[in-house]
Design a protein around this motif. Structure first.
Motif, mmCIF file in Angstrom:
data_model
loop_
_atom_site.group_PDB
_atom_site.id
_atom_site.type_symbol
_atom_site.label_atom_id
_atom_site.label_comp_id
_atom_site.label_asym_id
_atom_site.label_seq_id
_atom_site.Cartn_x
_atom_site.Cartn_y
_atom_site.Cartn_z
ATOM 1 N N SER A 65 0.851 -1.186 0.000
ATOM 2 C CA SER A 65 0.000 0.000 0.000
ATOM 3 C C SER A 65 0.883 1.231 0.000
ATOM 4 O O SER A 65 2.072 1.167 0.344
ATOM 5 N N ARG A 66 0.325 2.344 -0.386
ATOM 6 C CA ARG A 66 1.095 3.593 -0.344
ATOM 7 C C ARG A 66 1.441 3.917 1.103
ATOM 8 O O ARG A 66 0.596 3.869 1.986
ATOM 9 N N GLY A 67 2.701 4.233 1.335
ATOM 10 C CA GLY A 67 3.149 4.502 2.687
ATOM 11 C C GLY A 67 3.417 3.249 3.497
ATOM 12 O O GLY A 67 3.739 3.341 4.679
ATOM 13 N N GLY A 68 3.320 2.057 2.883
ATOM 14 C CA GLY A 68 3.489 0.810 3.613
ATOM 15 C C GLY A 68 4.741 0.043 3.272
ATOM 16 O O GLY A 68 4.844 -1.149 3.599
ATOM 17 N N ALA A 69 5.707 0.669 2.618
ATOM 18 C CA ALA A 69 6.933 -0.036 2.222
ATOM 19 C C ALA A 69 7.753 -0.434 3.446
ATOM 20 O O ALA A 69 7.803 0.287 4.446
ATOM 21 N N THR A 70 8.387 -1.598 3.373
ATOM 22 C CA THR A 70 9.223 -2.110 4.449
ATOM 23 C C THR A 70 10.483 -2.736 3.866
ATOM 24 O O THR A 70 10.577 -2.983 2.672
ATOM 25 N N VAL A 71 11.442 -2.988 4.729
ATOM 26 C CA VAL A 71 12.657 -3.734 4.369
ATOM 27 C C VAL A 71 12.794 -4.877 5.364
ATOM 28 O O VAL A 71 12.968 -4.635 6.554
ATOM 29 N N PRO A 72 12.655 -6.136 4.914
ATOM 30 C CA PRO A 72 12.339 -6.597 3.563
ATOM 31 C C PRO A 72 10.915 -6.232 3.154
ATOM 32 O O PRO A 72 10.105 -5.839 3.989
ATOM 33 N N GLY A 73 10.625 -6.437 1.869
ATOM 34 C CA GLY A 73 9.283 -6.215 1.371
ATOM 35 C C GLY A 73 8.342 -7.331 1.798
ATOM 36 O O GLY A 73 8.732 -8.262 2.499
ATOM 37 N N PRO A 74 7.080 -7.271 1.377
ATOM 38 C CA PRO A 74 6.082 -8.267 1.789
ATOM 39 C C PRO A 74 6.412 -9.657 1.258
ATOM 40 O O PRO A 74 7.031 -9.806 0.211
ATOM 41 N N VAL A 75 5.981 -10.669 2.004
ATOM 42 C CA VAL A 75 6.103 -12.051 1.540
ATOM 43 C C VAL A 75 5.054 -12.291 0.466
ATOM 44 O O VAL A 75 3.864 -12.082 0.695
ATOM 45 N N LEU A 76 5.476 -12.721 -0.719
ATOM 46 C CA LEU A 76 4.569 -13.036 -1.814
ATOM 47 C C LEU A 76 4.438 -14.546 -1.919
ATOM 48 O O LEU A 76 5.444 -15.253 -1.918
ATOM 49 N N GLU A 77 3.203 -15.049 -2.010
ATOM 50 C CA GLU A 77 2.979 -16.482 -2.028
ATOM 51 C C GLU A 77 2.056 -16.887 -3.174
ATOM 52 O O GLU A 77 1.166 -16.148 -3.570
ATOM 53 N N MET A 78 2.281 -18.089 -3.672
ATOM 54 C CA MET A 78 1.420 -18.674 -4.692
ATOM 55 C C MET A 78 1.554 -20.191 -4.607
ATOM 56 O O MET A 78 2.469 -20.711 -3.968
ATOM 57 N N TYR A 79 0.614 -20.904 -5.218
ATOM 58 C CA TYR A 79 0.697 -22.351 -5.326
ATOM 59 C C TYR A 79 1.244 -22.719 -6.700
ATOM 60 O O TYR A 79 1.077 -21.968 -7.675
ATOM 61 N N GLU A 80 1.861 -23.891 -6.800
ATOM 62 C CA GLU A 80 2.268 -24.395 -8.103
ATOM 63 C C GLU A 80 1.068 -24.420 -9.042
ATOM 64 O O GLU A 80 0.002 -24.922 -8.698
ATOM 65 N N GLY A 81 1.260 -23.861 -10.226
ATOM 66 C CA GLY A 81 0.180 -23.758 -11.203
ATOM 67 C C GLY A 81 -0.475 -22.402 -11.223
ATOM 68 O O GLY A 81 -1.196 -22.071 -12.167
ATOM 69 N N ASP A 82 -0.235 -21.578 -10.212
ATOM 70 C CA ASP A 82 -0.829 -20.244 -10.151
ATOM 71 C C ASP A 82 -0.011 -19.239 -10.954
ATOM 72 O O ASP A 82 1.171 -19.454 -11.259
ATOM 73 N N THR A 83 -0.653 -18.117 -11.251
ATOM 74 C CA THR A 83 -0.005 -16.967 -11.895
ATOM 75 C C THR A 83 -0.131 -15.762 -10.980
ATOM 76 O O THR A 83 -1.178 -15.546 -10.360
ATOM 77 N N LEU A 84 0.926 -14.993 -10.913
ATOM 78 C CA LEU A 84 0.949 -13.785 -10.100
ATOM 79 C C LEU A 84 1.190 -12.586 -11.007
ATOM 80 O O LEU A 84 2.204 -12.527 -11.702
ATOM 81 N N GLU A 85 0.237 -11.655 -11.035
ATOM 82 C CA GLU A 85 0.372 -10.424 -11.815
ATOM 83 C C GLU A 85 0.689 -9.285 -10.853
ATOM 84 O O GLU A 85 -0.149 -8.908 -10.031
ATOM 85 N N ILE A 86 1.890 -8.743 -10.969
ATOM 86 C CA ILE A 86 2.348 -7.694 -10.058
ATOM 87 C C ILE A 86 2.405 -6.367 -10.812
ATOM 88 O O ILE A 86 3.137 -6.220 -11.788
#
Length: 356
Positions: A65-86
């Motif tokens: 979110s705006r103003g929500g940046a961190t170090v490290p960044g957020p954990v991104l997760e998906m299952y095998e077979g999924d697509t992630l559009e960033i």
């Protein structure tokens, strides 16, 4: 949803899987229960917007979110077979990108200047990451799927390889799960970046917390230009994809220390305090000069009811009172500079002349 600790602060877990509805999931809902096997519809597409933002101290981070940046960044997760559009929104004044490890993508989602794949200052760009399951091959062999503990990072700020972005904190964890994997109660990301932990040095490194018996997932990532190892006191894991043994005959070595070099990553799950009880336990780089210089932090295992175990606060106080070499050197230099300034103030300048 369980509260979590990211960068040492208690926050809601920043999991794409757990927040799928809020992040624009299409292709089927994802319902997760902590500590239970994960199940999801195959081939889901998840859409998420990530903001790259300047942070205090010259850092830059990723955030959901705006103003929500961190170090490290957020954990991104998906299952095998999924697509992630960033959709990456670059709110900074510098060129940057987002580049993944371990998943599938086309050249225009590579996140590198080599493939003309990056965000100019102020630009918004969409990157598409795909994943796939294990497939059978000839000779009773199998081609591996995408499941694993991976990571993502900038590949365009400062140099063609994003060295400036990595130094400033543009990195985070990426998990591709296999359907049926057990989900954790708590989730921690530890990044050894040159001589820093999550771009901090002891005693200011993150303190991660869990209650006795909670299932804790660690994601360890290496960046920079130095050799490291990751050691967790009083806990151990199997050196395989999940950190858990598949059965009594699983040949995976059980370890409590593993190499963590630039660009590498691994993850594992443990039960907090299993076999040892609640207490303040250390995690650190086991290259001695690195831990001595400040590459260390605390894993606080509270009692099952959340209360502080006997002796833990004293250990934490000792850790914060201990002068690691880097911190001591900074304080010594600061003291010397202050003393020099004091002498300069106390002794007026004597200019040349006849003394009259």
């Amino acid at each position: 949803m369980e509260d979590n600790v990211v960068n040492g602060d208690p926050v809601r877990r920043r999991s794409l899987l757990a927040a799928a509805g809020a992040l624009g999931l299409t292709g089927g809902a994802v319902a997760l229960t902590r500590g239970e096997p994960a199940r999801a519809a195959a081939g889901a597409t998840k859409k998420v917007t990530i903001y790259a933002e300047a942070l205090p101290g010259g850092l830059i981070g990723y955030g959901l979110s705006r103003g929500g940046a961190t170090v490290p960044g957020p954990v991104l997760e998906m299952y095998e077979g999924d697509t992630l559009e960033i959709t990456l929104v670059n709110t900074t004044t510098q060129r940057l990108s987002i580049h993944p490890h371990g998943v599938d993508y086309s050249t225009d989602s590579d996140g590198s200047p080599f493939n003309d794949s990056f965000n100019q200052p102020g630009e918004t760009r969409t990157y598409v990451w795909r994943s796939h399951e294990m497939t059978a091959a000839a000779g009773r062999r199998f081609m591996p799927g995408s499941a694993g503990y991976w990571h993502y990072h900038d590949h365009a700020l400062g140099t063609e390889h994003g060295s400036g972005g990595l130094a400033k904190g543009l990195y985070g964890a990426l998990i591709v799960r296999r359907r049926g994997d057990i989900l954790p109660d708590r989730q921690f990301t530890v990044v050894f970046n040159d001589m820093l932990v999550n771009n901090r040095s002891a005693p200011d490194t993150p303190m991660f917390e869990a209650n006795l018996g909670q299932r804790v997932e660690w994601i360890a990532i290496g960046h920079g230009s130095l050799f490291h190892t990751f050691h967790l006191h009083a806990h151990r894991w199997a050196d395989n994809r999940t950190g858990m043994l598949e059965g009594p005959s699983d040949p995976s070595q059980v370890i409590d220390n593993k190499d963590l070099n630039p660009g590498s990553s691994f993850g594992f799950q443990v039960l907090a305090g299993e076999g040892v009880g609640a207490g303040a336990w250390m995690y650190h780089c086991h290259v001695q000069m690195h831990s001595d210089t400040g590459m260390a932090g605390i894993f606080l295992v509270r009692n099952a009811d959340g209360s502080m175990p006997v002796g833990a606060q004293e250990a934490i106080d000792r850790f914060h009172g201990h002068q690691h070499r880097a911190a001591a050197a900074r304080e010594t230099a600061a003291a010397a500079a202050a003393a020099a300034a004091a002498r300069e103030t106390a002794q007026p300048h004597v200019h040349g002349g006849n003394g009259s």
